[in-house]
Design a protein around this motif. Structure first.
Motif, short mmCIF file in Angstrom:
data_model
loop_
_atom_site.label_atom_id
_atom_site.label_comp_id
_atom_site.label_asym_id
_atom_site.label_seq_id
_atom_site.Cartn_x
_atom_site.Cartn_y
_atom_site.Cartn_z
N LEU A 277 -3.41 -8.60 9.87
CA LEU A 277 -3.45 -8.87 8.44
C LEU A 277 -3.36 -7.56 7.65
CD1 LEU A 277 -6.31 -11.53 8.40
CD2 LEU A 277 -3.85 -11.89 8.67
N PRO A 278 -2.93 -7.62 6.39
CA PRO A 278 -2.84 -6.40 5.58
C PRO A 278 -4.22 -5.83 5.26
CG PRO A 278 -2.39 -8.34 4.24
CD PRO A 278 -2.46 -8.82 5.67
N VAL B 277 2.14 -10.54 7.00
CA VAL B 277 1.41 -10.60 8.27
C VAL B 277 2.34 -10.18 9.39
CG1 VAL B 277 -0.14 -12.42 7.47
CG2 VAL B 277 1.99 -13.05 8.62
N VAL B 278 1.76 -9.67 10.46
CA VAL B 278 2.53 -9.24 11.63
C VAL B 278 1.96 -9.95 12.86
CG1 VAL B 278 3.24 -7.30 13.08
CG2 VAL B 278 3.01 -6.99 10.59
N LEU B 279 2.84 -10.55 13.64
CA LEU B 279 2.42 -11.21 14.88
C LEU B 279 2.15 -10.14 15.93
CD1 LEU B 279 5.18 -13.95 14.79
CD2 LEU B 279 2.75 -14.30 14.32
N MET C 242 0.85 -1.19 0.00
CA MET C 242 0.00 0.00 0.00
C MET C 242 0.88 1.25 0.00
SD MET C 242 -3.20 -0.99 0.08
CE MET C 242 -4.31 0.06 0.99
N PRO C 243 0.50 2.29 -0.73
CA PRO C 243 1.32 3.50 -0.76
C PRO C 243 1.11 4.35 0.48
CG PRO C 243 -0.63 3.84 -2.08
CD PRO C 243 -0.68 2.40 -1.60
N VAL C 244 2.09 5.19 0.75
CA VAL C 244 1.93 6.21 1.78
C VAL C 244 0.93 7.26 1.28
CG1 VAL C 244 3.79 7.66 0.90
CG2 VAL C 244 3.23 7.72 3.33
N ASP C 245 0.31 7.99 2.19
CA ASP C 245 -0.55 9.10 1.79
C ASP C 245 0.35 10.21 1.27
OD1 ASP C 245 -2.57 10.88 1.38
OD2 ASP C 245 -3.13 11.10 3.49
N ALA C 246 0.48 10.30 -0.05
CA ALA C 246 1.55 11.09 -0.66
C ALA C 246 1.26 12.59 -0.73
CB ALA C 246 1.84 10.57 -2.07
N THR D 58 -7.52 1.53 1.63
CA THR D 58 -7.57 2.71 2.48
C THR D 58 -8.41 3.76 1.76
OG1 THR D 58 -5.60 3.71 1.50
CG2 THR D 58 -5.25 2.20 3.35
N ALA D 59 -8.45 4.96 2.30
CA ALA D 59 -9.23 6.03 1.67
C ALA D 59 -8.62 6.46 0.34
CB ALA D 59 -9.32 7.23 2.61
N TYR D 60 -7.36 6.10 0.08
CA TYR D 60 -6.68 6.60 -1.12
C TYR D 60 -6.08 5.50 -1.99
CZ TYR D 60 -2.94 6.21 2.36
OH TYR D 60 -2.11 5.76 3.35
N ALA D 61 -6.21 4.23 -1.62
CA ALA D 61 -5.61 3.17 -2.43
C ALA D 61 -6.26 1.83 -2.13
CB ALA D 61 -4.11 3.08 -2.18
N LYS D 62 -6.16 0.92 -3.10
CA LYS D 62 -6.64 -0.44 -2.96
C LYS D 62 -5.46 -1.38 -3.14
CE LYS D 62 -10.14 -3.68 -4.73
NZ LYS D 62 -11.20 -3.89 -5.75
N ASN D 63 -5.27 -2.26 -2.18
CA ASN D 63 -4.10 -3.14 -2.15
C ASN D 63 -4.00 -4.01 -3.41
OD1 ASN D 63 -1.87 -4.61 -1.23
ND2 ASN D 63 -2.70 -4.82 0.83
#
Length: 240
Positions: free
Chosen positions: A138-139, A155-157, A1-5, A143-148
């Motif tokens: 989970l990823p 994944v993050v524990l 996903m991109p940063v809010d640029a 978001t409001a500005y992008a679609k994965n």
């Protein structure tokens, strides 16, 4: 996903700072109504084998600036001069892509939309199989500005999980499931310490992601049955 640029671009524009966009993992991804790779004065994309478009290795620099484009073409090809081929005013390198690599990349570029659609379906399948697992973050699907586009499925524990990535990944390997750790933080890299950079710095978020994050298989040839098995085995490791 991109940063809010947009906030970054506005900050840079107000101060006369040029933005170089790292879009290495963002081929096929849009930020709002703009393709990633088109946001800064320059950007780079990667054609490493696990990207949506690959040429085996290598990458590309993108820019709308003719002067920067000419400089980059020179650096790619030994900085040969147009009128004096073996006369050099700058140091350049041999970063030229072969015609065969370019043909492979162009063929995949024609199928980019198909690859993105498939990757999104794979991401949704993984999420369906892993959602509800209390120890996994989970990823985001969007978001409001992008679609994965799920270049990878990471994944993050969560902190309440007694295991870290270094403990979970070998258990997946025992079940013949490959995985890959997240990148190691820059401030922990010895090469930068030797340069006098980042010494005695602490960045807890980056450190946590490196210790607790990993990627599960995500190749385009992965079947639904294989995705389901990865999810089942991972859940079993975490819930045992």
């Amino acid at each position: 996903m991109p940063v809010d640029a947009d906030p970054i671009l506005e900050f840079a524009r107000e101060r006369g700072i040029q933005v170089i966009e790292d879009a290495a993992e963002a081929i096929g991804l849009d930020y709002k109504d703009r393709p990633c790779g088109s946001l800064g004065e320059m950007s780079i994309v990667s054609f490493y084998p696990n990207k949506h478009v690959t040429t085996g290795e290598g990458g590309m620099v993108l820019t709308d600036d003719d002067e920067l484009a000419t400089l980059c073409r020179g650096f790619r090809d030994h900085c040969f001069q147009a009128k004096k081929r073996f006369f050099h005013e700058r140091i350049g390198w041999n970063f030229r892509m072969t015609n065969l690599q370019a043909a492979v990349g162009l063929a995949q570029l024609e199928r980019l939309d198909e690859s993105v659609t498939l990757k999104r379906a794979m991401g949704a399948r993984y999420t369906k199989g892993l959602e509800g697992c209390a120890t996994l973050q989970l990823p985001l699907a969007e978001t409001a500005y992008a679609k994965n586009v799920y270049w990878v499925y990471g994944v993050v524990l969560r902190d309440e999980c007694p295991l870290d990535a270094a403990a979970v990944m070998p258990k997946l390997g025992e079940n013949k499931i490959g995985s890959r750790p997240f990148f190691y933080p820059m401030h922990k890299q010895p090469v930068f310490h030797d340069m006098g950079l980042f010494r005695d710095e602490s960045h807890p978020n980056a450190e946590r992601l490196a210790e607790r994050g990993f990627y599960v298989p995500g190749g385009l040839t992965l079947t639904e049955e294989e995705i389901d098995r990865v999810a089942e085995v991972l859940r079993g490791v975490l819930e045992s």
